[in-house]
Design a protein around this motif. Sequence first.
Motif, PDB file in Angstrom:
ATOM      1  N   VAL A  43       3.432   3.918   2.319  1.00  6.33           N
ATOM      2  CA  VAL A  43       1.973   3.993   2.355  1.00  6.33           C
ATOM      3  C   VAL A  43       1.524   3.857   3.799  1.00  6.33           C
ATOM      4  O   VAL A  43       2.207   3.243   4.635  1.00  6.33           O
ATOM      5  N   VAL A  44       0.372   4.437   4.121  1.00  2.00           N
ATOM      6  CA  VAL A  44      -0.108   4.445   5.497  1.00  2.00           C
ATOM      7  C   VAL A  44      -1.533   3.923   5.572  1.00  2.00           C
ATOM      8  O   VAL A  44      -2.244   3.800   4.577  1.00  2.00           O
ATOM      9  N   LEU A  45      -1.928   3.605   6.807  1.00  2.00           N
ATOM     10  CA  LEU A  45      -3.295   3.218   7.144  1.00  2.00           C
ATOM     11  C   LEU A  45      -3.799   2.042   6.297  1.00  2.00           C
ATOM     12  O   LEU A  45      -3.132   1.021   6.225  1.00  2.00           O
ATOM     13  N   ALA A  46      -4.954   2.182   5.655  1.00  2.00           N
ATOM     14  CA  ALA A  46      -5.609   1.043   5.007  1.00  2.00           C
ATOM     15  C   ALA A  46      -4.736   0.385   3.950  1.00  2.00           C
ATOM     16  O   ALA A  46      -4.660  -0.851   3.871  1.00  2.00           O
ATOM     17  N   GLU A  47      -4.069   1.192   3.116  1.00  2.00           N
ATOM     18  CA  GLU A  47      -3.280   0.586   2.046  1.00  2.00           C
ATOM     19  C   GLU A  47      -2.084  -0.187   2.587  1.00  2.00           C
ATOM     20  O   GLU A  47      -1.620  -1.135   1.958  1.00  2.00           O
ATOM     21  N   SER A  48      -1.598   0.189   3.762  1.00  2.00           N
ATOM     22  CA  SER A  48      -0.473  -0.551   4.340  1.00  2.00           C
ATOM     23  C   SER A  48      -0.855  -1.994   4.656  1.00  2.00           C
ATOM     24  O   SER A  48       0.002  -2.889   4.673  1.00  2.00           O
ATOM     25  N   LEU A  49      -2.150  -2.239   4.883  1.00  2.00           N
ATOM     26  CA  LEU A  49      -2.604  -3.604   5.160  1.00  2.00           C
ATOM     27  C   LEU A  49      -2.464  -4.506   3.938  1.00  2.00           C
ATOM     28  O   LEU A  49      -2.385  -5.736   4.073  1.00  2.00           O
ATOM     29  N   LEU A  50      -2.443  -3.905   2.745  1.00  2.00           N
ATOM     30  CA  LEU A  50      -2.271  -4.687   1.520  1.00  2.00           C
ATOM     31  C   LEU A  50      -0.813  -5.048   1.268  1.00  2.00           C
ATOM     32  O   LEU A  50      -0.524  -5.885   0.409  1.00  2.00           O
ATOM     33  N   ARG A  51       0.110  -4.433   2.020  1.00  2.00           N
ATOM     34  CA  ARG A  51       1.539  -4.580   1.725  1.00  2.00           C
ATOM     35  C   ARG A  51       2.373  -5.066   2.911  1.00  2.00           C
ATOM     36  O   ARG A  51       3.596  -5.105   2.834  1.00  2.00           O
ATOM     37  N   LEU A 274       1.880   1.986  11.508  1.00  2.00           N
ATOM     38  CA  LEU A 274       0.823   2.606  10.724  1.00  2.00           C
ATOM     39  C   LEU A 274       1.187   2.681   9.250  1.00  2.00           C
ATOM     40  O   LEU A 274       0.342   3.028   8.422  1.00  2.00           O
ATOM     41  N   ASP A 275       2.433   2.365   8.929  1.00  2.00           N
ATOM     42  CA  ASP A 275       2.906   2.516   7.559  1.00  2.00           C
ATOM     43  C   ASP A 275       3.752   1.327   7.148  1.00  2.00           C
ATOM     44  O   ASP A 275       4.270   0.576   7.985  1.00  2.00           O
ATOM     45  N   VAL A 276       3.870   1.156   5.836  1.00  4.35           N
ATOM     46  CA  VAL A 276       4.748   0.147   5.239  1.00  4.35           C
ATOM     47  C   VAL A 276       5.587   0.846   4.179  1.00  4.35           C
ATOM     48  O   VAL A 276       5.064   1.607   3.363  1.00  4.35           O
ATOM     49  N   THR A 277       6.892   0.581   4.191  1.00  7.45           N
ATOM     50  CA  THR A 277       7.818   1.273   3.310  1.00  7.45           C
ATOM     51  C   THR A 277       8.545   0.288   2.407  1.00  7.45           C
ATOM     52  O   THR A 277       9.028  -0.754   2.863  1.00  7.45           O
TER      53      THR A 277
END
Length: 286
Positions: A43-51, A274-277
């Motif tokens: 996931v990238v950008l805003a949703e990555s902040l949740l993870r 910018l992303d979380v995997t």
Amino acid sequence: MVRFINGFNRLFGLLFAALLALTGGLNRAFSGDVYPWQSETDVVLAESLLRAQGVTTDGSAWIFSGRAALQRVDIATGKTEAVNLRAIPDPLRTRFGVKHIGGVSAAEGKLYVPMEDSKAWRHPLIAVFDAVTLEYTGVYGLLDSVRHPHGVPWVSADAAHGVLYTGDGRNYNEIYIYDLASFTYIGAIALSEPIVKIQGGEVRGGLLYVAANDATRAVYTVDTATGAVTKLFDRILSQSDRIGNFGGEGEDLTLLPLPDGTAIHTLQTGATFLDVTLRHYAYELT
């Protein structure tokens, strides 16, 4: 908010696809010839902040933590089921100055969430949330700041034995054990060798599986009876003496055998941050 997140992802699908292609390519380049993962969810950008901090599971959903937020995502559909954008309760924020969430752990319908007054390190605590609704239950345990001079970056709940495992935020020579119900300190597991910067862990079959943010973002096991440390695999091989977290930051992990043969699921921020995997590894758990 759940509907907004799912709709937002659909609306900006093409932009996300381009960013995912870019960040995914960079992440693979930085990872190098490491132990292969079978699949991944990015996931990238805003949703990555949740993870960006932690991941756990109750068997039907992935539960993620960001610095101040929680997200529950259905494993089968990938849809967000619940989100808490203000997961740090106001009473804890006001009383203790809490402003940072770490790696989380789910057990028996509860979500154990480590929190700290980051950079001050005076009030490390663990708060309890409902694992389905992600709402705060009003229960928390304040830990000893002398034992945790760098906060409480992660927690692992072992409901079968009624304990929590955690530690300090730097180099680990031991793992701390707390009572699951009262948060009373029980003792420590002396490690056979140090592990640098543990970011999260889960327990299974007498082993504590931990994910580190060390030089290779490695995954280890710790025998909870003997303290014996075994390195399982690396997550990244690119390194720099001058740039911290060069190539991305190693975060939490969780355990869940899935029909595709994967069982260890690790979380990491990408090279561009910018992303979380969430990577899924085939591994035979004990």
